[in-house]
Design a protein around this motif. Structure first.
Motif, PDB file in Angstrom:
ATOM      1  N   PRO A 126     -10.797  31.075  -7.794  1.00  0.00           N
ATOM      2  CA  PRO A 126      -9.901  31.819  -7.064  1.00  0.00           C
ATOM      3  C   PRO A 126     -10.461  33.076  -6.984  1.00  0.00           C
ATOM      4  O   PRO A 126     -10.099  33.973  -6.179  1.00  0.00           O
ATOM      5  CB  PRO A 126      -8.750  31.566  -7.627  1.00  0.00           C
ATOM      6  CG  PRO A 126      -8.711  30.191  -8.444  1.00  0.00           C
ATOM      7  CD  PRO A 126      -9.954  30.184  -8.849  1.00  0.00           C
ATOM      8  N   SER A 127     -11.030  33.711  -7.977  1.00  0.00           N
ATOM      9  CA  SER A 127     -11.495  35.176  -8.149  1.00  0.00           C
ATOM     10  C   SER A 127     -12.498  35.535  -7.043  1.00  0.00           C
ATOM     11  O   SER A 127     -12.871  36.793  -6.803  1.00  0.00           O
ATOM     12  CB  SER A 127     -12.017  35.549  -9.583  1.00  0.00           C
ATOM     13  OG  SER A 127     -13.288  34.716 -10.013  1.00  0.00           O
ATOM     14  N   LYS A 220       1.039  29.914 -11.448  1.00  0.00           N
ATOM     15  CA  LYS A 220       1.877  31.293 -11.154  1.00  0.00           C
ATOM     16  C   LYS A 220       1.586  32.149 -12.301  1.00  0.00           C
ATOM     17  O   LYS A 220       1.991  32.084 -13.388  1.00  0.00           O
ATOM     18  CB  LYS A 220       3.609  30.682 -11.015  1.00  0.00           C
ATOM     19  CG  LYS A 220       4.439  31.878 -10.897  1.00  0.00           C
ATOM     20  CD  LYS A 220       5.869  31.482 -10.860  1.00  0.00           C
ATOM     21  CE  LYS A 220       6.637  32.675 -10.750  1.00  0.00           C
ATOM     22  NZ  LYS A 220       6.518  33.419  -9.563  1.00  0.00           N
ATOM     23  N   ASN A 221       1.103  33.599 -11.821  1.00  0.00           N
ATOM     24  CA  ASN A 221       0.725  34.469 -12.729  1.00  0.00           C
ATOM     25  C   ASN A 221       1.445  35.514 -12.156  1.00  0.00           C
ATOM     26  O   ASN A 221       1.112  36.435 -11.131  1.00  0.00           O
ATOM     27  CB  ASN A 221      -0.711  34.783 -12.721  1.00  0.00           C
ATOM     28  CG  ASN A 221      -1.040  35.937 -13.651  1.00  0.00           C
ATOM     29  OD1 ASN A 221      -0.134  36.336 -14.268  1.00  0.00           O
ATOM     30  ND2 ASN A 221      -2.319  35.832 -13.880  1.00  0.00           N
ATOM     31  N   GLY A 222       2.599  36.032 -12.688  1.00  0.00           N
ATOM     32  CA  GLY A 222       3.377  37.057 -12.182  1.00  0.00           C
ATOM     33  C   GLY A 222       4.079  36.508 -10.835  1.00  0.00           C
ATOM     34  O   GLY A 222       4.758  35.584 -10.917  1.00  0.00           O
ATOM     35  N   GLU A 223       4.151  37.369  -9.738  1.00  0.00           N
ATOM     36  CA  GLU A 223       4.642  36.716  -8.581  1.00  0.00           C
ATOM     37  C   GLU A 223       3.731  36.165  -7.548  1.00  0.00           C
ATOM     38  O   GLU A 223       3.976  35.596  -6.717  1.00  0.00           O
ATOM     39  CB  GLU A 223       5.061  38.026  -7.635  1.00  0.00           C
ATOM     40  CG  GLU A 223       6.141  39.100  -8.404  1.00  0.00           C
ATOM     41  CD  GLU A 223       7.359  38.072  -8.672  1.00  0.00           C
ATOM     42  OE1 GLU A 223       7.731  37.141  -7.663  1.00  0.00           O
ATOM     43  OE2 GLU A 223       7.983  38.135  -9.641  1.00  0.00           O
ATOM     44  N   LYS A 224       2.409  35.821  -7.969  1.00  0.00           N
ATOM     45  CA  LYS A 224       1.273  35.433  -7.291  1.00  0.00           C
ATOM     46  C   LYS A 224       1.055  33.887  -7.748  1.00  0.00           C
ATOM     47  O   LYS A 224       1.230  33.393  -8.954  1.00  0.00           O
ATOM     48  CB  LYS A 224       0.114  36.148  -7.583  1.00  0.00           C
ATOM     49  CG  LYS A 224      -1.196  35.356  -6.785  1.00  0.00           C
ATOM     50  CD  LYS A 224      -2.416  36.177  -6.969  1.00  0.00           C
ATOM     51  CE  LYS A 224      -3.538  35.784  -6.241  1.00  0.00           C
ATOM     52  NZ  LYS A 224      -4.637  36.687  -6.517  1.00  0.00           N
ATOM     53  N   GLU A 225       1.006  32.959  -6.728  1.00  0.00           N
ATOM     54  CA  GLU A 225       0.742  31.792  -6.796  1.00  0.00           C
ATOM     55  C   GLU A 225      -0.679  31.177  -6.248  1.00  0.00           C
ATOM     56  O   GLU A 225      -0.711  31.723  -5.090  1.00  0.00           O
ATOM     57  CB  GLU A 225       1.712  30.598  -6.101  1.00  0.00           C
ATOM     58  CG  GLU A 225       3.266  30.701  -6.825  1.00  0.00           C
ATOM     59  CD  GLU A 225       4.097  29.766  -6.217  1.00  0.00           C
ATOM     60  OE1 GLU A 225       5.151  29.622  -6.560  1.00  0.00           O
ATOM     61  OE2 GLU A 225       3.638  29.158  -5.215  1.00  0.00           O
ATOM     62  N   GLU A 226      -1.519  30.557  -6.828  1.00  0.00           N
ATOM     63  CA  GLU A 226      -2.914  30.123  -6.353  1.00  0.00           C
ATOM     64  C   GLU A 226      -3.191  28.832  -6.988  1.00  0.00           C
ATOM     65  O   GLU A 226      -2.816  28.350  -7.712  1.00  0.00           O
ATOM     66  CB  GLU A 226      -3.968  31.256  -6.727  1.00  0.00           C
ATOM     67  CG  GLU A 226      -4.007  31.397  -8.219  1.00  0.00           C
ATOM     68  CD  GLU A 226      -5.023  32.695  -8.426  1.00  0.00           C
ATOM     69  OE1 GLU A 226      -5.267  33.139  -7.540  1.00  0.00           O
ATOM     70  OE2 GLU A 226      -5.380  32.716  -9.611  1.00  0.00           O
ATOM     71  N   PRO A 227      -3.939  28.078  -6.043  1.00  0.00           N
ATOM     72  CA  PRO A 227      -4.297  26.589  -6.627  1.00  0.00           C
ATOM     73  C   PRO A 227      -5.581  26.552  -7.176  1.00  0.00           C
ATOM     74  O   PRO A 227      -6.497  27.353  -6.898  1.00  0.00           O
ATOM     75  CB  PRO A 227      -4.317  25.795  -5.142  1.00  0.00           C
ATOM     76  CG  PRO A 227      -4.811  27.009  -4.234  1.00  0.00           C
ATOM     77  CD  PRO A 227      -4.192  28.451  -4.603  1.00  0.00           C
ATOM     78  N   ILE A 228      -5.571  26.043  -8.127  1.00  0.00           N
ATOM     79  CA  ILE A 228      -6.955  25.751  -9.083  1.00  0.00           C
ATOM     80  C   ILE A 228      -7.433  24.486  -9.197  1.00  0.00           C
ATOM     81  O   ILE A 228      -6.385  23.685  -9.571  1.00  0.00           O
ATOM     82  CB  ILE A 228      -6.844  26.184 -10.515  1.00  0.00           C
ATOM     83  CG1 ILE A 228      -6.489  27.837 -10.016  1.00  0.00           C
ATOM     84  CG2 ILE A 228      -7.987  26.193 -11.346  1.00  0.00           C
ATOM     85  CD1 ILE A 228      -6.471  28.671 -11.543  1.00  0.00           C
TER      86      ILE A 228
END
Length: 308
Positions: A126-127, A220-228
């Protein structure tokens, strides 16, 4: 008898027709007057011929007049068209004068609106910056897959490539921990609805023609959600990896040990699933392949080896 010429006006043509007719009849009358007998009376040697000549003169006159009427109608049409064009020209000139006398309109500028695009984010990393394609070429699965493969080859990335595509949709508030869900898009037909601006991809190709099996974890990292995307063992394998982690938590911690965060809480993606994660092994029975299965909350590592 002369007919009206193309270069003459209608009025002169009409006068010419009438003049020719009068001259013809006058000539015929003179011929008759020259045929005077001893009694002083006009004696026409061939009355039928004289009458035919008179009818011929009159017929020519009628034919000429008929052509005159046809030409007149055409000229009138052309004149009406010219008058209409002149009227339109006068209207345009009047409109231009009104516009000049009123407030000046702003000159139109070239449009700066960019064409619609769709951003494709990697679930493997995701980076990475997203890959951007125009919206009009991202409606078919096989076209997107081809363009993603070409994009990776153009950047000299090693390996073999074939991509699965995922779409992001809002999650029902009462049934899921996350705000969004990720759904696998099957490789058929139209795939991108109007208005979609971002999608996600996973490389599923492995060497020797084998296929990768994976699950999608929402982080979920802080307010951010991302799929891995996280690999799962093939069907039938009870162990998750060579280290044989005892549960899902241990497996993810080892898998992400190089990340700048650590696992704090793990939930099944669906709130109806109440089975404690602590007692689950990481395999395709507990985390099915090609599904969005887990919701993982992470936080920063406090160790100096992993600065925030």
């Amino acid at each position: 008898m002369a007919c009206h010429s193309h270069g003459s006006t209608l009025e002169s043509d009409l006068n010419e027709v009438l003049e020719d007719t009068v001259n013809g009849l006058s000539s015929l009358e003179k011929q008759r007057n020259s045929q005077v007998g001893q009694s002083g009376r006009i004696v026409i040697e061939d009355p039928r011929r004289s009458l035919e000549e008179e009818e011929k003169i009159l017929d020519q006159c009628h034919q000429s007049l008929a052509r005159f009427d046809a030409n007149k109608s055409q000229v009138e049409i052309e004149q009406d068209n010219r008058e209409l064009l002149n009227s339109k020209a006068e209207d345009r000139e009047e409109l231009e004068m009104l516009e000049l006398s009123g407030p000046r309109r702003q000159e139109s500028k070239p449009s700066t609106v960019s064409p619609k695009t769709v951003k494709f984010y990697s679930m493997d990393d995701p980076s990475k910056d997203p890959i951007v394609f125009p919206e009009n070429v991202t409606t078919k699965w096989h076209i997107i897959n081809y363009k993603l493969v070409q994009e990776h080859l153009n950047h000299n990335e090693s390996g073999v490539f074939s991509f699965a595509l995922w779409d992001e949709v809002p999650a029902p508030a009462k049934s899921y921990h996350s705000q969004s869900l990720w759904q696998l898009i099957r490789a058929d037909g139209e795939i991108i609805p109007e208005g979609v601006s971002r999608m996600y991809f996973v490389n599923v190709a492995l060497p020797e023609g084998r296929r990768r099996w994976y699950t999608v974890v929402t982080v979920k990292n802080g307010e951010k959600e991302e799929p891995i995307a996280v690999d799962v063992p093939p069907t039938g394998n009870m162990t998750c990896c060579s280290q044989d982690c005892t549960n899902i938590w241990s497996h993810l911690e080892k898998l992400w040990e190089q990340k700048p965060w650590t696992v704090e809480v793990i939930y099944p993606i669906n709130t109806d699933d109440t089975t404690p994660i602590l007692y689950r092994r990481f395999n395709d029975t507990t985390v099915p392949a090609e599904q969005n299965t887990l919701y993982v909350i992470v936080g920063p590592k406090s160790s100096p080896a992993h600065p925030v």
